[in-house]
Write a protein that holds these residues in place. Sequence first.
Motif, PDB file in Angstrom:
ATOM      1  N   GLU A  93       0.839  -1.204   0.000  1.00  0.00           N
ATOM      2  CA  GLU A  93       0.000   0.000   0.000  1.00  0.00           C
ATOM      3  C   GLU A  93       0.879   1.262   0.000  1.00  0.00           C
ATOM      4  OE1 GLU A  93      -2.650   2.220   3.371  1.00  0.00           O
ATOM      5  OE2 GLU A  93      -2.942   0.055   3.175  1.00  0.00           O
ATOM      6  N   ILE A  94       1.885   1.280   0.864  1.00  0.00           N
ATOM      7  CA  ILE A  94       2.781   2.425   0.946  1.00  0.00           C
ATOM      8  C   ILE A  94       3.589   2.571  -0.338  1.00  0.00           C
ATOM      9  CG2 ILE A  94       4.801   3.372   2.151  1.00  0.00           C
ATOM     10  CD1 ILE A  94       3.663   1.989   4.717  1.00  0.00           C
ATOM     11  N   ALA A  95       4.081   1.472  -0.874  1.00  0.00           N
ATOM     12  CA  ALA A  95       4.871   1.513  -2.108  1.00  0.00           C
ATOM     13  C   ALA A  95       4.044   2.067  -3.268  1.00  0.00           C
ATOM     14  CB  ALA A  95       5.402   0.124  -2.447  1.00  0.00           C
ATOM     15  N   HIS A  96       2.795   1.659  -3.360  1.00  0.00           N
ATOM     16  CA  HIS A  96       1.917   2.182  -4.408  1.00  0.00           C
ATOM     17  C   HIS A  96       1.736   3.687  -4.254  1.00  0.00           C
ATOM     18  CE1 HIS A  96       0.570  -1.426  -6.555  1.00  0.00           C
ATOM     19  NE2 HIS A  96       0.729  -2.041  -5.389  1.00  0.00           N
ATOM     20  N   GLN A  97       1.568   4.144  -3.030  1.00  0.00           N
ATOM     21  CA  GLN A  97       1.422   5.584  -2.783  1.00  0.00           C
ATOM     22  C   GLN A  97       2.686   6.334  -3.190  1.00  0.00           C
ATOM     23  OE1 GLN A  97       0.448   5.796   1.381  1.00  0.00           O
ATOM     24  NE2 GLN A  97      -1.669   5.135   1.071  1.00  0.00           N
ATOM     25  N   LEU A  98       3.841   5.790  -2.863  1.00  0.00           N
ATOM     26  CA  LEU A  98       5.097   6.433  -3.223  1.00  0.00           C
ATOM     27  C   LEU A  98       5.272   6.503  -4.739  1.00  0.00           C
ATOM     28  CD1 LEU A  98       7.476   4.847  -0.557  1.00  0.00           C
ATOM     29  CD2 LEU A  98       6.659   7.212  -0.632  1.00  0.00           C
ATOM     30  N   MET A  99       4.907   5.436  -5.429  1.00  0.00           N
ATOM     31  CA  MET A  99       5.037   5.414  -6.884  1.00  0.00           C
ATOM     32  C   MET A  99       4.080   6.415  -7.531  1.00  0.00           C
ATOM     33  SD  MET A  99       7.519   3.369  -7.633  1.00  0.00           S
ATOM     34  CE  MET A  99       7.277   3.163  -9.389  1.00  0.00           C
ATOM     35  N   GLU A 100       2.902   6.561  -6.968  1.00  0.00           N
ATOM     36  CA  GLU A 100       1.937   7.517  -7.509  1.00  0.00           C
ATOM     37  C   GLU A 100       2.414   8.950  -7.322  1.00  0.00           C
ATOM     38  OE1 GLU A 100      -1.879   6.603  -5.819  1.00  0.00           O
ATOM     39  OE2 GLU A 100      -2.071   4.768  -6.994  1.00  0.00           O
ATOM     40  N   LYS A 101       3.090   9.224  -6.204  1.00  0.00           N
ATOM     41  CA  LYS A 101       3.631  10.562  -5.961  1.00  0.00           C
ATOM     42  C   LYS A 101       4.742  10.883  -6.954  1.00  0.00           C
ATOM     43  CE  LYS A 101       2.924  11.076  -0.993  1.00  0.00           C
ATOM     44  NZ  LYS A 101       3.626  11.218   0.283  1.00  0.00           N
ATOM     45  N   GLY A 102       5.475   9.850  -7.349  1.00  0.00           N
ATOM     46  CA  GLY A 102       6.582  10.045  -8.271  1.00  0.00           C
ATOM     47  C   GLY A 102       7.885  10.312  -7.539  1.00  0.00           C
ATOM     48  N   GLY A 103       8.959  10.282  -8.289  1.00  0.00           N
ATOM     49  CA  GLY A 103      10.266  10.550  -7.714  1.00  0.00           C
ATOM     50  C   GLY A 103      10.955   9.343  -7.116  1.00  0.00           C
ATOM     51  N   PHE A 104      10.325   8.183  -7.203  1.00  0.00           N
ATOM     52  CA  PHE A 104      10.900   6.957  -6.660  1.00  0.00           C
ATOM     53  C   PHE A 104      10.943   5.892  -7.742  1.00  0.00           C
ATOM     54  CE2 PHE A 104       9.075   8.967  -2.897  1.00  0.00           C
ATOM     55  CZ  PHE A 104      10.073   8.789  -1.954  1.00  0.00           C
ATOM     56  N   SER A 105      12.029   5.123  -7.768  1.00  0.00           N
ATOM     57  CA  SER A 105      12.059   3.924  -8.599  1.00  0.00           C
ATOM     58  C   SER A 105      11.292   2.846  -7.837  1.00  0.00           C
ATOM     59  CB  SER A 105      13.504   3.480  -8.837  1.00  0.00           C
ATOM     60  OG  SER A 105      14.078   2.999  -7.636  1.00  0.00           O
ATOM     61  N   GLU A 106      10.957   1.756  -8.497  1.00  0.00           N
ATOM     62  CA  GLU A 106      10.283   0.656  -7.801  1.00  0.00           C
ATOM     63  C   GLU A 106      11.142   0.164  -6.641  1.00  0.00           C
ATOM     64  OE1 GLU A 106       9.010  -2.623 -10.200  1.00  0.00           O
ATOM     65  OE2 GLU A 106       7.260  -1.528 -10.916  1.00  0.00           O
ATOM     66  N   GLU A 107      12.448   0.048  -6.873  1.00  0.00           N
ATOM     67  CA  GLU A 107      13.340  -0.446  -5.822  1.00  0.00           C
ATOM     68  C   GLU A 107      13.346   0.492  -4.619  1.00  0.00           C
ATOM     69  OE1 GLU A 107      17.945  -1.914  -5.175  1.00  0.00           O
ATOM     70  OE2 GLU A 107      17.382  -0.986  -7.067  1.00  0.00           O
ATOM     71  N   GLN A 108      13.450   1.793  -4.865  1.00  0.00           N
ATOM     72  CA  GLN A 108      13.437   2.761  -3.765  1.00  0.00           C
ATOM     73  C   GLN A 108      12.104   2.720  -3.029  1.00  0.00           C
ATOM     74  OE1 GLN A 108      14.208   6.167  -6.242  1.00  0.00           O
ATOM     75  NE2 GLN A 108      16.275   6.414  -5.404  1.00  0.00           N
ATOM     76  N   ALA A 109      11.022   2.658  -3.793  1.00  0.00           N
ATOM     77  CA  ALA A 109       9.686   2.669  -3.189  1.00  0.00           C
ATOM     78  C   ALA A 109       9.458   1.454  -2.310  1.00  0.00           C
ATOM     79  CB  ALA A 109       8.614   2.749  -4.278  1.00  0.00           C
ATOM     80  N   ILE A 110       9.818   0.277  -2.784  1.00  0.00           N
ATOM     81  CA  ILE A 110       9.540  -0.929  -2.009  1.00  0.00           C
ATOM     82  C   ILE A 110      10.428  -0.989  -0.763  1.00  0.00           C
ATOM     83  CG2 ILE A 110      11.072  -2.611  -3.145  1.00  0.00           C
ATOM     84  CD1 ILE A 110       7.430  -3.219  -2.108  1.00  0.00           C
ATOM     85  N   LYS A 111      11.684  -0.563  -0.887  1.00  0.00           N
ATOM     86  CA  LYS A 111      12.566  -0.582   0.288  1.00  0.00           C
ATOM     87  C   LYS A 111      12.081   0.393   1.350  1.00  0.00           C
ATOM     88  CE  LYS A 111      16.571  -2.413  -1.993  1.00  0.00           C
ATOM     89  NZ  LYS A 111      17.966  -2.603  -1.866  1.00  0.00           N
ATOM     90  N   LYS A 112      11.726   1.587   0.938  1.00  0.00           N
ATOM     91  CA  LYS A 112      11.211   2.577   1.886  1.00  0.00           C
ATOM     92  C   LYS A 112       9.893   2.101   2.482  1.00  0.00           C
ATOM     93  CE  LYS A 112      10.138   7.459   2.282  1.00  0.00           C
ATOM     94  NZ  LYS A 112      11.219   8.269   2.773  1.00  0.00           N
ATOM     95  N   ALA A 113       9.043   1.498   1.651  1.00  0.00           N
ATOM     96  CA  ALA A 113       7.740   1.024   2.107  1.00  0.00           C
ATOM     97  C   ALA A 113       7.874  -0.098   3.123  1.00  0.00           C
ATOM     98  CB  ALA A 113       6.911   0.561   0.914  1.00  0.00           C
TER      99      ALA A 113
END
Length: 58
Positions: A25-45
């Motif tokens: 859920e968090i990774a999807h939100q980060l990707m929608e905001k933009g500025g994150f690669s999938e790898e960055q988004a999933i690790k942060k999430a």
Amino acid sequence: MTWTFENFKADLDNLTPQVREKALEIAHQLMEKGGFSEEQAIKKAIVKAEEWFLDSEG
């Protein structure tokens, strides 16, 4: 767009179902905001979801 994060299945498999769901859920939100690669988004999430879980438990 729906991201599947298939390349990170091993990272997600190590999580409890509840934390995995929150991480996605968090990774999807980060990707929608933009500025994150999938790898960055999933690790942060994953980090944020684990923090969320620990906060909700205690």
